[in-house]
Design a protein around this motif. Structure first.
Motif, PDB file in Angstrom:
ATOM      1  N   UNK A   1     101.859  40.834 -17.593  1.00  0.00           N
ATOM      2  CA  UNK A   1     102.716  40.530 -18.734  1.00  0.00           C
ATOM      3  C   UNK A   1     104.132  40.306 -18.222  1.00  0.00           C
ATOM      4  N   UNK A   2     104.734  39.227 -18.640  1.00  0.00           N
ATOM      5  CA  UNK A   2     106.100  38.919 -18.204  1.00  0.00           C
ATOM      6  C   UNK A   2     107.090  39.834 -18.920  1.00  0.00           C
TER       7      UNK A   2
ATOM      8  N   UNK B   1      96.312  39.220 -27.658  1.00  0.00           N
ATOM      9  CA  UNK B   1      97.210  38.086 -27.417  1.00  0.00           C
ATOM     10  C   UNK B   1      97.764  38.100 -25.989  1.00  0.00           C
ATOM     11  N   UNK B   2      98.008  39.279 -25.439  1.00  0.00           N
ATOM     12  CA  UNK B   2      98.469  39.371 -24.055  1.00  0.00           C
ATOM     13  C   UNK B   2      97.357  38.965 -23.086  1.00  0.00           C
ATOM     14  N   UNK B   3      96.133  39.381 -23.395  1.00  0.00           N
ATOM     15  CA  UNK B   3      94.999  39.028 -22.543  1.00  0.00           C
ATOM     16  C   UNK B   3      94.787  37.516 -22.524  1.00  0.00           C
TER      17      UNK B   3
ATOM     18  N   UNK C   1      95.029  35.088 -19.267  1.00  0.00           N
ATOM     19  CA  UNK C   1      93.893  34.255 -18.862  1.00  0.00           C
ATOM     20  C   UNK C   1      94.316  32.795 -18.719  1.00  0.00           C
ATOM     21  N   UNK C   2      95.186  32.322 -19.618  1.00  0.00           N
ATOM     22  CA  UNK C   2      95.656  30.938 -19.532  1.00  0.00           C
ATOM     23  C   UNK C   2      96.495  30.724 -18.288  1.00  0.00           C
ATOM     24  N   UNK C   3      97.310  31.716 -17.945  1.00  0.00           N
ATOM     25  CA  UNK C   3      98.209  31.594 -16.795  1.00  0.00           C
ATOM     26  C   UNK C   3      97.523  31.919 -15.470  1.00  0.00           C
ATOM     27  N   UNK C   4      96.340  32.513 -15.538  1.00  0.00           N
ATOM     28  CA  UNK C   4      95.659  32.915 -14.306  1.00  0.00           C
ATOM     29  C   UNK C   4      96.160  34.229 -13.750  1.00  0.00           C
ATOM     30  N   UNK C   5      96.844  35.008 -14.571  1.00  0.00           N
ATOM     31  CA  UNK C   5      97.391  36.281 -14.126  1.00  0.00           C
ATOM     32  C   UNK C   5      96.472  37.438 -14.538  1.00  0.00           C
ATOM     33  N   UNK C   6      95.257  37.405 -14.005  1.00  0.00           N
ATOM     34  CA  UNK C   6      94.304  38.492 -14.194  1.00  0.00           C
ATOM     35  C   UNK C   6      93.820  38.897 -12.808  1.00  0.00           C
TER      36      UNK C   6
ATOM     37  N   UNK D   1     106.829  42.973  -9.185  1.00  0.00           N
ATOM     38  CA  UNK D   1     105.760  43.572  -9.971  1.00  0.00           C
ATOM     39  C   UNK D   1     106.131  44.992 -10.388  1.00  0.00           C
ATOM     40  N   UNK D   2     105.668  45.344 -11.589  1.00  0.00           N
ATOM     41  CA  UNK D   2     105.813  46.701 -12.111  1.00  0.00           C
ATOM     42  C   UNK D   2     104.442  47.166 -12.574  1.00  0.00           C
ATOM     43  N   UNK D   3     103.911  48.215 -11.967  1.00  0.00           N
ATOM     44  CA  UNK D   3     102.574  48.694 -12.295  1.00  0.00           C
ATOM     45  C   UNK D   3     102.657  49.695 -13.440  1.00  0.00           C
TER      46      UNK D   3
END
Length: 343
Positions: A170-171, A197-199, A203-208, A228-230
């Motif tokens: 998530x940005x 909505x975040x998922x 998925x659209x951005x490829x950030x999974x 990155x922030x975990x």
């Protein structure tokens, strides 16, 4: 393990045509009593496979959260509105009176309703001349049965077959926050982790990100200047191997979105893939289509925003696939990681 027969006060919709109403139909929500089979097992039979905690150590929003392994599936505790686990008694009692919160666990796409409903006999007893156009009871019951097949009561808590946990990005300027969640492609009851909505955006951005490759992928992206922030930690106990399909799922959805956005693009790749495929499109085909399609000039792109958006998403996934290839992950590497996770 054994199944229990739960009584369900099943809500459904009936469409009918009143007397002297030639074209204007009417709809009413009714209910009927049905029985549905729900699996149960003991906590001993379903050991903890993954444990999710907040990175800051706080115990809120359902954390710590334990995902259990049973019959080759991973079971996520269903949460209520206060992020506490849904108990067996509350769930079964809710089903018996047709309470929305309980029905929605078995049919997550059901629209909200309140109050109890009349039966078909009570509603139509004195309505002489009404013509039934559509009775939705069987359709509604089919959805409830389908939902019950992926729900299990373990101990005293209701669980849902949510699959392997992954991280969704998530940005959160100026960094990207990684939060745990499940890869279910369909609507599911309230579980721990990222909202729908975040998922969808991730998925659209490829950030999974799968657990197996997360450390190496983060290291590589950090070298490119990404911060990155975990938000969560996911502990693997060894009862189940971390998944390895997150990026494949992103690529599959990107290809399907691209082919569905334009007849021109769909025709160009007709010989490579069939739109009727139900399983994931082979990753090599996804990689080929996404990389080539984003470099070609399409006539339908100009003036059609949905085609532009599909190509934009495709370019994000193509870039992520290229980045992933830099990790030089051979099949034997994945096998080694899986064997380590099982120890």
């Amino acid at each position: 393990m054994h199944d229990i027969q739960a009584k369900v006060e099943l809500p459904y919709q009936v469409t009918y045509l009143p007397p002297r109403a030639r074209t204007r139909d009417a709809r009413v929500r009714l209910s009927a009593e049905r029985q549905v089979s729900i699996a149960t097992c003991s906590m001993t039979d379903a050991p903890v496979a993954f444990r999710i905690k907040h990175a800051n150590g706080s115990e809120c929003e359902g954390a710590p959260y334990e995902i259990r392994a049973f019959k080759k599936k991973l079971w996520w505790p269903v949460l209520n509105g206060n992020y506490g686990p849904v108990t067996m008694d509350g769930f079964l009692n809710g089903l018996a009176i047709g309470k929305y919160d309980a029905i929605q666990i078995l049919d997550p796409s059901r629209l909200w309703y309140s109050g109890r409903c009349r039966t078909f006999e009570d509603h139509f007893r004195d309505r002489v001349g009404d013509r039934i156009l559509e009775n939705g009871i069987e359709k509604s019951f089919t959805e409830i049965q389908r939902g019950a097949s992926v729900v299990m009561i373990c101990g005293d808590v209701v669980h849902f077959a949510g699959g392997t946990p992954v991280f969704f990005a998530h940005c959160t300027y100026p960094s990207i926050s990684l939060r745990a969640g499940n890869l279910s492609r369909e609507r599911c009851p309230r579980l721990f982790g990222s909202h729908l909505q975040y998922k969808e955006h991730a998925l659209r951005e490829g950030y999974v990100f799968d657990l197996s490759h997360l450390p190496r992928e983060i290291e590589l992206m950090k070298s490119r200047g990404v911060k990155f922030d975990l938000a969560h930690h996911i502990e693997c106990t060894g009862e189940a191997a971390p998944g390895n399909e997150a990026l494949h799922l992103c690529a599959d959805e990107a290809v399907r979105r691209l082919l569905g956005s334009s007849t021109e693009i769909s025709a160009a790749y007709r010989d490579i893939i069939s739109r009727k495929q139900s399983d994931l499109i082979p990753l090599d085909d996804c990689r080929h289509i996404l990389s080539e399609a984003t470099q070609r000039a399409w006539r339908e792109k100009f003036g059609w925003r949905h085609v532009e958006l599909a190509l934009e998403c495709a370019s994000h996934i193509a870039a992520r696939l290229a980045l992933h290839a830099e990790l030089n992950l051979a099949p034997e590497d994945d096998d080694a990681l899986a064997s380590l996770a099982m120890r």
